[in-house]
Design a protein around this motif. Structure first.
Motif, mmCIF file in Angstrom:
data_model
loop_
_atom_site.group_PDB
_atom_site.id
_atom_site.type_symbol
_atom_site.label_atom_id
_atom_site.label_comp_id
_atom_site.label_asym_id
_atom_site.label_seq_id
_atom_site.Cartn_x
_atom_site.Cartn_y
_atom_site.Cartn_z
ATOM 1 N N UNK A 182 0.844 -1.179 0.000
ATOM 2 C CA UNK A 182 0.000 0.000 0.000
ATOM 3 C C UNK A 182 0.892 1.245 0.000
ATOM 4 N N UNK A 183 0.403 2.373 -0.485
ATOM 5 C CA UNK A 183 1.213 3.595 -0.464
ATOM 6 C C UNK A 183 1.742 3.896 0.939
ATOM 7 N N UNK A 184 3.024 4.226 1.012
ATOM 8 C CA UNK A 184 3.650 4.486 2.295
ATOM 9 C C UNK A 184 4.249 3.260 2.942
ATOM 10 N N UNK A 185 4.053 2.097 2.328
ATOM 11 C CA UNK A 185 4.554 0.849 2.881
ATOM 12 C C UNK A 185 6.060 0.705 2.745
ATOM 13 N N UNK A 186 6.598 -0.324 3.414
ATOM 14 C CA UNK A 186 8.051 -0.532 3.442
ATOM 15 C C UNK A 186 8.420 -1.928 2.921
ATOM 16 N N UNK A 187 9.696 -2.062 2.538
ATOM 17 C CA UNK A 187 10.225 -3.323 2.030
ATOM 18 C C UNK A 187 11.630 -3.512 2.568
ATOM 19 N N UNK A 188 11.928 -4.713 3.079
ATOM 20 C CA UNK A 188 13.277 -5.033 3.543
ATOM 21 C C UNK A 188 13.640 -6.424 3.053
ATOM 22 N N UNK A 189 14.853 -6.578 2.533
ATOM 23 C CA UNK A 189 15.276 -7.865 1.999
ATOM 24 C C UNK A 189 16.753 -8.099 2.263
ATOM 25 N N UNK A 190 17.102 -9.371 2.427
ATOM 26 C CA UNK A 190 18.509 -9.747 2.565
ATOM 27 C C UNK A 190 19.179 -9.739 1.202
ATOM 28 N N UNK A 191 20.389 -9.195 1.151
ATOM 29 C CA UNK A 191 21.194 -9.216 -0.070
ATOM 30 C C UNK A 191 22.600 -9.676 0.305
ATOM 31 N N UNK A 192 23.417 -9.946 -0.698
ATOM 32 C CA UNK A 192 24.775 -10.424 -0.443
ATOM 33 C C UNK A 192 25.776 -9.697 -1.332
ATOM 34 N N UNK A 208 10.296 4.226 -4.133
ATOM 35 C CA UNK A 208 10.296 4.465 -2.689
ATOM 36 C C UNK A 208 10.981 5.798 -2.386
ATOM 37 N N UNK A 209 10.576 6.411 -1.293
ATOM 38 C CA UNK A 209 11.147 7.705 -0.915
ATOM 39 C C UNK A 209 12.596 7.565 -0.448
ATOM 40 N N UNK A 232 8.691 4.023 2.442
ATOM 41 C CA UNK A 232 7.771 4.988 1.856
ATOM 42 C C UNK A 232 7.432 4.706 0.410
ATOM 43 N N UNK A 233 6.723 3.596 0.173
ATOM 44 C CA UNK A 233 6.317 3.230 -1.191
ATOM 45 C C UNK A 233 5.440 4.314 -1.790
ATOM 46 N N UNK A 234 5.777 4.742 -2.996
ATOM 47 C CA UNK A 234 5.051 5.844 -3.640
ATOM 48 C C UNK A 234 3.759 5.397 -4.318
#
Length: 235
Positions: A182-192, A208-209, A232-234
């Motif tokens: 949804x707008x304003x939402x967040x995302x976090x993921x593992x990377x290497x 994202x903002x 902050x998903x746009x």
């Protein structure tokens, strides 16, 4: 498995890493005849890891709980009454932190079965299956506030192949986040290996903002893992 007194928001108690404590924890693992040397090293690392001991003492299912705890302390990922998607949910440490910190529900998916946790709606399935996003959407019943991914590819021992598999998982998780949040939402993921690919970073920055890399203190020394946080998903 709920704890009697969950830790306060914004506070992370550091494990005792003093020299005396580490000497006491320096347990040795006997090498069994049929056990690979790499397996013996992994077991010793687990036994001597202060975060493993701390997770067990506090009722968390894995040491990874402290990673998402630290990331939330820094970026405020969890909102009160939030709806969360956990990609690669096993064994459930991230779910436990999400529920402690105000999520109303977590939709989890993993190839490995996750024992029941209050607030978790789980499906045992490969996230890379073509119908996985539709299955999650049906379980959600609405747009999530946070998509978090601790997905990791099974290693082959071939560095380039393993890297490509990991990149594919990160990109799939990001695609899902950008199509469902949804707008304003967040995302976090593992990377290497130094972070996300530039093309993916550019895409995330366009949607994202704020986009940042972070490495929690609870990540093992020498581990190539780090986390990509998009806020902050746009829409």
């Amino acid at each position: 498995m709920a704890k009697d007194e969950p830790p306060r928001r914004g506070r992370v108690t550091k494990p005792d890493t003093s020299e005396q404590h580490m000497r006491l924890m320096d347990q040795k693992v006997k090498t069994a005849r049929k056990r690979k040397h790499s397996s013996t090293l992994w077991l010793r690392r687990q036994l001597n890891d202060p975060y493993v001991a701390k997770a067990k003492a506090e009722g968390y299912r894995s040491r990874a709980a402290f990673k998402i705890q630290e990331l939330d302390d820094k970026f405020r990922l969890f909102r009160p009454d939030s709806l969360v998607v956990d990609l690669g949910a096993a064994p459930g440490g991230w779910v436990q932190i999400a529920m402690e910190r105000g999520a109303r529900a977590v939709i989890g998916i993993d190839l490995i079965f996750v024992e029941p946790i209050g607030g978790l709606d789980f499906v045992q399935k490969d996230f890379m299956d073509p119908d996985a996003p539709a299955v999650i959407e049906k379980m959600l019943g609405g747009a999530p506030d946070l998509v978090m991914s601790d997905l990791a590819a099974n290693t082959t021992g071939h560095r380039k192949t393993d890297h490509l598999r990991t990149v594919a998982l990160v990109e799939a998780a990001a695609d899902y986040a950008m199509s469902s949040l949804k707008p304003g939402g967040h995302f976090v993921t593992k990377v290497f290996q130094g972070g996300a690919e530039k093309a993916l970073l550019d895409r995330l920055k366009a949607h994202f903002k704020t986009v940042k890399h972070a490495k929690p203190k609870s990540s093992r020394d020498g581990s190539p893992e780090m986390y990509l946080v998009a806020l902050g998903f746009k829409g």
